[in-house]
Design a protein around this motif. Structure first.
Motif, PDB file in Angstrom:
ATOM      1  N   ARG A 109      17.384  -0.462 -28.632  1.00 21.58           N
ATOM      2  CA  ARG A 109      16.802   0.623 -27.830  1.00 21.58           C
ATOM      3  C   ARG A 109      16.977   0.360 -26.341  1.00 21.58           C
ATOM      4  O   ARG A 109      17.263   1.275 -25.561  1.00 21.58           O
ATOM      5  CB  ARG A 109      15.319   0.781 -28.176  1.00 21.58           C
ATOM      6  CG  ARG A 109      15.070   1.405 -29.544  1.00 21.58           C
ATOM      7  CD  ARG A 109      13.623   1.853 -29.683  1.00 21.58           C
ATOM      8  NE  ARG A 109      12.710   0.717 -29.641  1.00 21.58           N
ATOM      9  CZ  ARG A 109      12.311   0.042 -30.710  1.00 21.58           C
ATOM     10  NH1 ARG A 109      12.769   0.382 -31.912  1.00 21.58           N
ATOM     11  NH2 ARG A 109      11.463  -0.962 -30.599  1.00 21.58           N
ATOM     12  N   LEU A 110      16.805  -0.908 -25.932  1.00 20.98           N
ATOM     13  CA  LEU A 110      16.998  -1.252 -24.527  1.00 20.98           C
ATOM     14  C   LEU A 110      18.442  -1.010 -24.103  1.00 20.98           C
ATOM     15  O   LEU A 110      18.705  -0.460 -23.026  1.00 20.98           O
ATOM     16  CB  LEU A 110      16.619  -2.718 -24.291  1.00 20.98           C
ATOM     17  CG  LEU A 110      16.833  -3.256 -22.870  1.00 20.98           C
ATOM     18  CD1 LEU A 110      15.943  -2.520 -21.874  1.00 20.98           C
ATOM     19  CD2 LEU A 110      16.559  -4.761 -22.816  1.00 20.98           C
ATOM     20  N   LEU A 115      17.181  -8.435 -22.923  1.00 13.68           N
ATOM     21  CA  LEU A 115      15.784  -8.413 -23.357  1.00 13.68           C
ATOM     22  C   LEU A 115      15.164  -9.805 -23.247  1.00 13.68           C
ATOM     23  O   LEU A 115      14.031  -9.959 -22.768  1.00 13.68           O
ATOM     24  CB  LEU A 115      15.697  -7.900 -24.797  1.00 13.68           C
ATOM     25  CG  LEU A 115      14.292  -7.845 -25.409  1.00 13.68           C
ATOM     26  CD1 LEU A 115      13.376  -6.951 -24.587  1.00 13.68           C
ATOM     27  CD2 LEU A 115      14.360  -7.362 -26.858  1.00 13.68           C
ATOM     28  N   LEU A 168      12.446  -6.898 -35.416  1.00 10.78           N
ATOM     29  CA  LEU A 168      11.818  -6.270 -34.257  1.00 10.78           C
ATOM     30  C   LEU A 168      12.618  -6.538 -32.991  1.00 10.78           C
ATOM     31  O   LEU A 168      12.803  -5.645 -32.151  1.00 10.78           O
ATOM     32  CB  LEU A 168      10.386  -6.787 -34.099  1.00 10.78           C
ATOM     33  CG  LEU A 168       9.615  -6.263 -32.874  1.00 10.78           C
ATOM     34  CD1 LEU A 168       9.478  -4.743 -32.939  1.00 10.78           C
ATOM     35  CD2 LEU A 168       8.238  -6.933 -32.788  1.00 10.78           C
ATOM     36  N   SER A 222      15.938  -4.432 -33.087  1.00 12.41           N
ATOM     37  CA  SER A 222      15.718  -3.005 -32.846  1.00 12.41           C
ATOM     38  C   SER A 222      15.310  -2.749 -31.396  1.00 12.41           C
ATOM     39  O   SER A 222      15.743  -1.769 -30.780  1.00 12.41           O
ATOM     40  CB  SER A 222      14.649  -2.469 -33.804  1.00 12.41           C
ATOM     41  OG  SER A 222      13.412  -3.145 -33.622  1.00 12.41           O
ATOM     42  N   SER A 223      14.490  -3.642 -30.838  1.00 10.22           N
ATOM     43  CA  SER A 223      14.082  -3.490 -29.435  1.00 10.22           C
ATOM     44  C   SER A 223      15.276  -3.642 -28.505  1.00 10.22           C
ATOM     45  O   SER A 223      15.422  -2.897 -27.528  1.00 10.22           O
ATOM     46  CB  SER A 223      13.012  -4.524 -29.085  1.00 10.22           C
ATOM     47  OG  SER A 223      11.867  -4.369 -29.885  1.00 10.22           O
ATOM     48  N   GLN A 242      20.698  -7.902 -26.135  1.00  9.29           N
ATOM     49  CA  GLN A 242      19.847  -8.981 -26.635  1.00  9.29           C
ATOM     50  C   GLN A 242      19.599 -10.017 -25.540  1.00  9.29           C
ATOM     51  O   GLN A 242      18.472 -10.486 -25.356  1.00  9.29           O
ATOM     52  CB  GLN A 242      20.489  -9.633 -27.861  1.00  9.29           C
ATOM     53  CG  GLN A 242      20.540  -8.724 -29.079  1.00  9.29           C
ATOM     54  CD  GLN A 242      21.030  -9.451 -30.318  1.00  9.29           C
ATOM     55  OE1 GLN A 242      21.482 -10.600 -30.250  1.00  9.29           O
ATOM     56  NE2 GLN A 242      20.954  -8.790 -31.462  1.00  9.29           N
TER      57      GLN A 242
END
Length: 629
Positions: free
Chosen positions: A166-167, A186, A159, A162-163, A183
């Motif tokens: 997308r960010l 985020l 998760l 993938s987040s 990474q």
């Protein structure tokens, strides 16, 4: 990591937020300013001791300090040794008297103390400006540390990956965020939101209560990690013997050659690869940066790498599952490296002055060893964040017991860290490329190999707790300086509590998210920022504080001049490092002495001379603070 480790870590964060909620409930029943910024001056022994210790044991203690140990070896025991006596120096020298003066004047912040002690608005504003200046630098470094720890914890969680992807795609074309590791970005956003919101919502009581929790977590984390590390490294004797044979790695650049039809891809930093030399000789290197290969790329030049030079380390990497072999379509050629300036002889990691990449005399020559031994005791005693804690304890008995408690606490933190991260040199070779991540990386390595992955989340919570503790304290220091000292006491003395409350919440949140923006492109080495801000604050504040507390004859002009003299001298020596060494964080050392010692000497001399040359303060002012009614 993920799985059970992430679950235990999330439970910990939930506990922190619950404490902030309880603290906010308390605020509704007490005087807002005193409770929000000082906790009502009611801290008992354990709350006072642990909040003092947890704030001092910052992200530098659990990210920058391990990075230094890993990079320079056993010499760090001498470098940090005098920090064990900071509680005796600071609490014993300043604690009781500072608490008395703050109670007499009703001071809530550090600038309040100077403003009221000398009846000078200008002095209060000067102290406010210096606190905001240094704390802002430190906040950026702490946000970086927290984000790196969180990134290491979440590595491998689908998760999260993938987040982050997308960010990264969504901010590619943004001027400030484009090109930033998604990474890291985020993690920075998540860490920033959590720590800013709970500090804003709960105020000083939230900070104190979470400091108590985080202080316990830090000790438990270190105590658990030490035996696991020693067991996996084969014992301290084996570690020391292997370190005695190590030679420092070499930094350099290499050319990466790619076939023209190679598909677009990213070669992540931290990957290992062999370079084929003449006669079949191979050299093991680690990529120090990520490389993006376009679809039509023919050659990517000047990729930064780290070359291992110790046979035992090369063998450990070669047989581990972390080694990545570049395929036949990708070749590394034309390796150009630079050896450490201090030399490449074996034994540098177990003897003084320790290896140094830039200094011919090594990391800690004798003159600097003396400077740092004095510096930590003095610098630790001159921190405004510690002053705030000294203004908040309940009584003298609390202070006496806290001195012993914090001294023992520091010993349980710093000595084991030296052992753990000397072992890290054996267990995790090549981390010089990202040494600020050595603490969480070591936790993951040790707990995974011990079959205790669930424990990793709790142990990683130790450095994360240290960073959170420091960030929340510094946030309140800056917001209190702006709201209390600038707005309420200078611009709007008659401001209603409702307005002050809202402004305090707003400023705390604004400063916090401002630090998040600054941490998007952070400084490379965390500990260098910690040393600069810590020593700079001490050079500014220690001498004026001692004069204000213990010298009835001290004057406003004398203490302000001393504060500015310490600041200017310290800043000048760091600034001169840009011209002498090419870096602000490699300062000039006059007579081989660290800038804090020179800054303190100048500050003391100026304060003394100007105080003697100016008229004495009014008798009523002296009687208020130095004579009992």
């Amino acid at each position: 990591m993920g799985g059970p480790a992430l679950t235990s870590f999330v439970i910990y964060i939930g506990g922190v937020l619950a404490l902030a909620w309880l603290a906010n409930r308390l605020l509704s029943e007490r005087n807002f300013l005193s409770e929000y910024f000082l906790g009502g001056r009611s801290l008992g022994v354990w709350a006072f001791a642990l909040t003092f210790a947890a704030t001092s044991a910052s992200g530098g203690s659990f990210t920058g300090f391990p990075s230094k140990i890993y990079s320079h070896g056993w010499i760090l025991a001498l470098w940090i040794g005098s920090y064990m006596v900071v509680p005796i120096c600071m609490m014993g020298l300043l604690g009781k008297r500072l608490n008395q003066v703050a109670r007499i004047s009703g001071a809530i912040t550090v600038p309040d103390v100077f403003r009221d002690r000398f009846n000078s608005t200008a002095f209060g504003l000067l102290a406010t400006a210096l606190i905001v200046f240094f704390m802002s630098f430190n906040l950026v470094a702490q946000f970086k540390a927290g984000s790196l720890i969180l990134k290491t914890l979440l590595d491998g969680v689908e998760l999260f990956q993938s987040s982050a992807l997308r960010l990264g795609i969504s901010v590619t074309d943004w001027p400030l965020l484009g090109g930033v590791d998604p990474q890291y970005l985020l993690c920075l956003l998540v860490f920033g939101v959590v720590v800013v919101l709970y500090t804003t919502y709960g105020g000083f009581h939230a900070v104190v209560w979470t400091d108590v929790l985080q202080g316990v977590v830090m000790v438990i984390g270190v105590v658990v990690l030490l035996p696991l590390t020693l067991h996996q490294a084969g014992g301290l004797q084996r570690v020391t013997e292997e370190m005695a044979q190590m030679t420092p790695p070499r930094s350099g650049v290499v050319e990466l050659t790619v076939a023209p039809d190679e598909p677009e891809r990213v070669v992540a930093g931290g990957k290992w690869a062999w370079i084929e030399g003449e006669g079949g000789q191979r050299t093991l290197v680690r990529l120090a940066e990520s490389v993006i290969i376009g679809s039509q790329t023919d050659r990517v030049a000047n990729v930064r790498v780290l070359e291992l030079t110790t046979p035992s380390q090369i063998e450990r990497v070669a047989i581990s599952d972390q080694t990545v072999w570049l395929d036949s379509e990708m070749k590394l050629t034309d390796l150009r490296t630079t050896p450490y300036a201090s030399g490449e002889a074996p034994g540098a990691y177990v003897t003084g002055p320790g290896p140094s990449q830039h200094e011919v005399d090594g990391f800690l020559p004798l003159s600097l060893a003396v400077s740092f031994f004095i510096m930590w005791a003095i610098a630790g005693s001159g921190q405004p964040s510690g002053f705030v804690r000294l203004m908040a304890f309940r009584d003298s008995r609390t202070l006496r017991h806290a001195i012993a408690t914090v001294t023992i606490y520091y010993s349980l933190i710093y000595f084991p860290l030296i052992l753990i991260f000397c072992c890290a040199r054996v267990l995790l070779p090549g981390m010089e490329t990202e040494s600020d991540r050595i603490m969480p990386a070591m936790v993951i390595f040790v707990t995974d190999h011990a079959g205790l992955a669930w424990l990793g989340g709790l142990v990683v919570a130790a450095p994360f707790a240290a960073v959170m503790s420091t960030v929340d304290s510094f946030l309140l220091m800056i917001s209190s300086a702006l709201v209390r000292d600038l707005y309420q006491r200078t611009l709007r003395p008659d401001a209603q509590e409702r307005i002050v409350r809202r402004l305090s919440f707003g400023v705390t949140m604004l400063v916090g998210f401002g630090a998040v923006l600054g941490a998007i492109d952070p400084p490379r080495f965390l500990q260098d920022i910690i040393v600069y801000t810590g020593s700079g604050l001490a050079a500014c504040f220690l001498t004026p504080t001692v004069f204000a507390l213990y010298v009835p004859r001290s004057t406003t002009a004398g203490c302000m001049a001393g504060m500015l003299g310490g600041f200017g001298t310290h800043l000048a020596m760091y600034g001169a490092g840009i011209f002498a060494h090419g870096s602000f964080f490699r300062p000039v050392h006059l007579f081989g002495l660290d800038p804090i010692l020179v800054g303190l000497a100048v500050s003391f001399l100026i304060t003394f001379v100007v105080t003697r040359a100016t008229p004495p303060p009014p008798a009523s002012q002296v009687e208020r603070y130095f004579y009992r009614a």
